[in-house]
Design an enzyme around this catalytic site. Sequence first.
Site, PDB file in Angstrom:
ATOM      1  N   ASP A   2       0.852  -1.197   0.000  1.00  0.00           N
ATOM      2  CA  ASP A   2       0.000   0.000   0.000  1.00  0.00           C
ATOM      3  C   ASP A   2       0.884   1.242   0.000  1.00  0.00           C
ATOM      4  OD1 ASP A   2      -1.983   1.891   0.400  1.00  0.00           O
ATOM      5  OD2 ASP A   2      -2.113   1.511   2.569  1.00  0.00           O
ATOM      6  N   ASN A  43      -0.558   4.545  -0.450  1.00  0.00           N
ATOM      7  CA  ASN A  43      -1.263   5.786  -0.097  1.00  0.00           C
ATOM      8  C   ASN A  43      -2.003   5.666   1.238  1.00  0.00           C
ATOM      9  OD1 ASN A  43      -3.242   4.062  -0.896  1.00  0.00           O
ATOM     10  ND2 ASN A  43      -4.352   5.545  -2.150  1.00  0.00           N
ATOM     11  N   ASP A  55      -4.172   3.785   2.618  1.00  0.00           N
ATOM     12  CA  ASP A  55      -5.595   3.480   2.801  1.00  0.00           C
ATOM     13  C   ASP A  55      -5.801   2.033   3.260  1.00  0.00           C
ATOM     14  OD1 ASP A  55      -4.999   2.117   0.507  1.00  0.00           O
ATOM     15  OD2 ASP A  55      -6.652   2.945  -0.677  1.00  0.00           O
ATOM     16  N   ASP A 111      -1.805  -1.452  -3.806  1.00  0.00           N
ATOM     17  CA  ASP A 111      -2.161  -0.708  -5.018  1.00  0.00           C
ATOM     18  C   ASP A 111      -1.097  -0.879  -6.105  1.00  0.00           C
ATOM     19  OD1 ASP A 111      -0.115   1.100  -4.050  1.00  0.00           O
ATOM     20  OD2 ASP A 111      -1.666   1.940  -2.720  1.00  0.00           O
ATOM     21  N   ASP A 165      -5.596 -10.453 -15.097  1.00  0.00           N
ATOM     22  CA  ASP A 165      -6.558 -11.498 -14.765  1.00  0.00           C
ATOM     23  C   ASP A 165      -7.911 -11.070 -15.332  1.00  0.00           C
ATOM     24  OD1 ASP A 165      -7.989 -13.537 -13.447  1.00  0.00           O
ATOM     25  OD2 ASP A 165      -6.728 -13.379 -11.661  1.00  0.00           O
ATOM     26  N   ASP A 210      -9.979 -16.419 -15.837  1.00  0.00           N
ATOM     27  CA  ASP A 210     -10.647 -16.992 -14.667  1.00  0.00           C
ATOM     28  C   ASP A 210     -11.703 -18.023 -15.073  1.00  0.00           C
ATOM     29  OD1 ASP A 210     -11.019 -16.614 -11.681  1.00  0.00           O
ATOM     30  OD2 ASP A 210     -13.077 -16.191 -12.321  1.00  0.00           O
ATOM     31  N   GLU A 231      -7.583 -20.728 -16.205  1.00  0.00           N
ATOM     32  CA  GLU A 231      -7.860 -21.327 -14.903  1.00  0.00           C
ATOM     33  C   GLU A 231      -8.980 -22.337 -15.110  1.00  0.00           C
ATOM     34  OE1 GLU A 231      -9.204 -20.627 -10.318  1.00  0.00           O
ATOM     35  OE2 GLU A 231     -10.366 -19.919 -12.015  1.00  0.00           O
ATOM     36  N   HIS A 285      -4.251 -17.808  -4.195  1.00  0.00           N
ATOM     37  CA  HIS A 285      -5.042 -16.989  -3.279  1.00  0.00           C
ATOM     38  C   HIS A 285      -6.364 -17.645  -2.881  1.00  0.00           C
ATOM     39  CE1 HIS A 285      -6.720 -16.492  -7.208  1.00  0.00           C
ATOM     40  NE2 HIS A 285      -7.799 -15.946  -6.679  1.00  0.00           N
ATOM     41  N   ASP A 286      -6.655 -18.818  -3.414  1.00  0.00           N
ATOM     42  CA  ASP A 286      -7.890 -19.523  -3.062  1.00  0.00           C
ATOM     43  C   ASP A 286      -7.623 -20.688  -2.120  1.00  0.00           C
ATOM     44  OD1 ASP A 286      -9.389 -17.908  -4.811  1.00  0.00           O
ATOM     45  OD2 ASP A 286      -9.106 -19.287  -6.490  1.00  0.00           O
TER      46      ASP A 286
HETATM   47  O1  TEU Z   1     -11.616 -19.466  -8.613  1.00  0.00           O
HETATM   48  C1  TEU Z   1     -12.299 -20.552  -9.182  1.00  0.00           C
HETATM   49  C2  TEU Z   1     -12.854 -21.499  -8.232  1.00  0.00           C
HETATM   50  O2  TEU Z   1     -13.364 -22.538  -8.615  1.00  0.00           O
HETATM   51  C3  TEU Z   1     -12.831 -21.122  -6.812  1.00  0.00           C
HETATM   52  O3  TEU Z   1     -14.103 -21.391  -6.366  1.00  0.00           O
HETATM   53  C4  TEU Z   1     -11.786 -21.842  -6.055  1.00  0.00           C
HETATM   54  O4  TEU Z   1     -11.305 -22.930  -6.751  1.00  0.00           O
HETATM   55  C5  TEU Z   1     -12.336 -22.260  -4.755  1.00  0.00           C
HETATM   56  O5  TEU Z   1     -11.933 -21.277  -3.847  1.00  0.00           O
HETATM   57  C6  TEU Z   1     -11.910 -23.614  -4.307  1.00  0.00           C
HETATM   58  O6  TEU Z   1     -12.768 -24.043  -3.295  1.00  0.00           O
HETATM   59  C7  TEU Z   1     -11.550 -18.271  -9.325  1.00  0.00           C
HETATM   60  C8  TEU Z   1     -10.745 -17.251  -8.545  1.00  0.00           C
HETATM   61  O7  TEU Z   1      -9.431 -17.699  -8.412  1.00  0.00           O
HETATM   62  C9  TEU Z   1     -11.428 -17.018  -7.229  1.00  0.00           C
HETATM   63  O8  TEU Z   1     -10.700 -16.144  -6.411  1.00  0.00           O
HETATM   64  C10 TEU Z   1     -12.797 -16.447  -7.525  1.00  0.00           C
HETATM   65  O9  TEU Z   1     -13.519 -16.317  -6.322  1.00  0.00           O
HETATM   66  C11 TEU Z   1     -13.592 -17.330  -8.484  1.00  0.00           C
HETATM   67  O10 TEU Z   1     -12.826 -17.747  -9.606  1.00  0.00           O
HETATM   68  C12 TEU Z   1     -14.777 -16.576  -9.036  1.00  0.00           C
HETATM   69  O11 TEU Z   1     -14.372 -15.617  -9.960  1.00  0.00           O
HETATM   70 CA    CA Z   2      -3.530   1.847  -1.287  1.00  0.00          CA
END
Ligand code: TEU
Ligand code: CA
Length: 574
Positions: A26, A28, A30, A34, A103, A204, A255, A328-329
């Site tokens: 970050d 700025n 907040d 960013d 993305d 995605d 993906e 990140h999932d």
């Molecule tokens: O994720 C696809 C997806 O199937 C997700 O539901 C993920 O695999 C799940 O968390 C597993 O249990 C993509 C993105 O990476 C995710 O961050 C988004 O929430 C999702 O698509 C919807 O756009």
């Molecule tokens: Ca910021």
Amino acid sequence: MWIMRSQHRWWRHATIYHIYPRSFLDTNADGLGDLPGITSKIDYLRDLGIDAIWMGPIFKSPQIDNGYDIADYRAVDDRFGTNDDLRELIAVAHSRGIRVLLDLVFNHTSDQHRWFQASRNRERGYEDFYLWRDDPGDGTLPNDWHGFFSLPGWTWDEVRQQYYLHLFAPEQPDLNWDNPRVRQQLIEIANYWIDQGVDGFRLDVINMISKAPGLPSLSGRAPTGVFIDGPNLLQYLQEFRRGLKRSEEIVLVGETPLITPESAKRYTDPAERALDMVLLFDHLTLDHGPGGRWDRKPLEIQDLRGTIAFWQHTLDEPSWPSIYMSNHDQPRIVSRYGNDETYRFESAAALATVFYLQRGTPIVYQGDEIGMRNYPLRSPEEIADIESGNAYKKLVNIEGVPPKEAFPRVAANARDNSRTPMQWNNTKNAGFTEADEPWFPVNPDYPTWNVEAQVTGTNRTSGSTTTTTTVLAFYRRLLALRKSPVFLDGGFTELPAPPDSSIIAYTRTIPHQTIVVIVNLGDKPARWDRSVGEATSGKVLLSNYPESTDISIDLRPPIDLRPWEVRVIEANRE
Ligand code: TEU
Ligand code: CA
């Protein structure tokens, strides 16, 4: 300034770094990461050995699903900066030889997108942009599809007086890809960003865009062929690729949750001109019990060994795999498949080695390079993520699981675990933000686990106190090592192991050179008592234990490995 020769299939030799923008840096105050924050860390990424970045969605969005709900594909969200900030980021990245991937979330939009507003009002030309269905009138929904966020796939719209389909949250209505105007608009959006200098896209849930005609109920069947890998998917991907400017240089990473091996191979076959790579998830379900994601069981190394070999073979030439460890999932990999207490450094290094020395394009998720671990969620109220929050509510309210039991199950696997702010140094909020409160708490282990501490190399939780090895230092060596031809282009052969072994071993080979990668993924010492090939000796190129690199070793069995020990060995030619 563009210093890279444009090059066909450049991505085969690249290492990609996956940024979660709101948690990177970050600038700025907040509390939210960013674009200028990313720009300011390009040199950090270059020094790490990164050739391309993929940023999670940074477009205008109500942020119901942290940007995976896009309201305007052509505008950067104010929270992240401006379109000029993005142009600046691209220019700085290119000047350092780093390419930029965006993305694109094209299966669905935000319900705030003007297309959805137009569609729900039946504006001419937009009536069929989404998947609308009448009320069956008998108290049921148009079909039995369930969304991925523990909710039914349909929501009633008062304005249009119809149901619309959403495979994710109700605020994420699915686009109707069978409408050629939708497909044309999406191609134009991609070209808009290609004109800004972007080098590729992560698409995605791209294997969910084609739905079976008539949207038939699953009635207990798997969704494959219905809303995963639907009938027109390949055709739509090919049309999309054909419509792109500079189509040959642009990388398309799909993906593709739940993809079949046949489809993965086909969509990444260069002759099909569809995708270049797909993201693979099979290794991230190996610890799911009978109840799925929120019902964990321990990982069996045997299953991981099998999954790795299976996908390496499936995506052999002419296809090409991405090497995807985590994202990140998912919870953090070191907490999940490693040991984030006693062997945090060793296991983070061991996992990185097993994954990133395979054949393919490595994708490193932000923070894994410093061994970031799961966030100690304290209560259900602290869950920020929509998927994890809904899952908790479903377990408690619908399945009747006692909260005391449901919470740890969700906490262990929550997406929040991997979305905490990046830990840059030991100052307030890990140097992530000057604000008092970051959007999500920093992991409390940041005073010792941060980039600065690992650059100077004082951070270890176990082993000899004299060593200066850190996860970051290890990643730098690993990513530098994999730039040699044998890792970039060599063949992959797994070395079969007994079922109960905690070791994963394989070779990488080009003519006249063989590398043996042998890694113990366990807390106990392990012995490899099989042959690793013809060579009887070799040189250790990389290890995560002190005093073990650049030494000669005997390759004849047995080879003894300490807990989580890595040995990357160049076999001597005899
Ligand atoms: O994720 C696809 C997806 O199937 C997700 O539901 C993920 O695999 C799940 O968390 C597993 O249990 C993509 C993105 O990476 C995710 O961050 C988004 O929430 C999702 O698509 C919807 O756009
Ligand atoms: Ca910021």
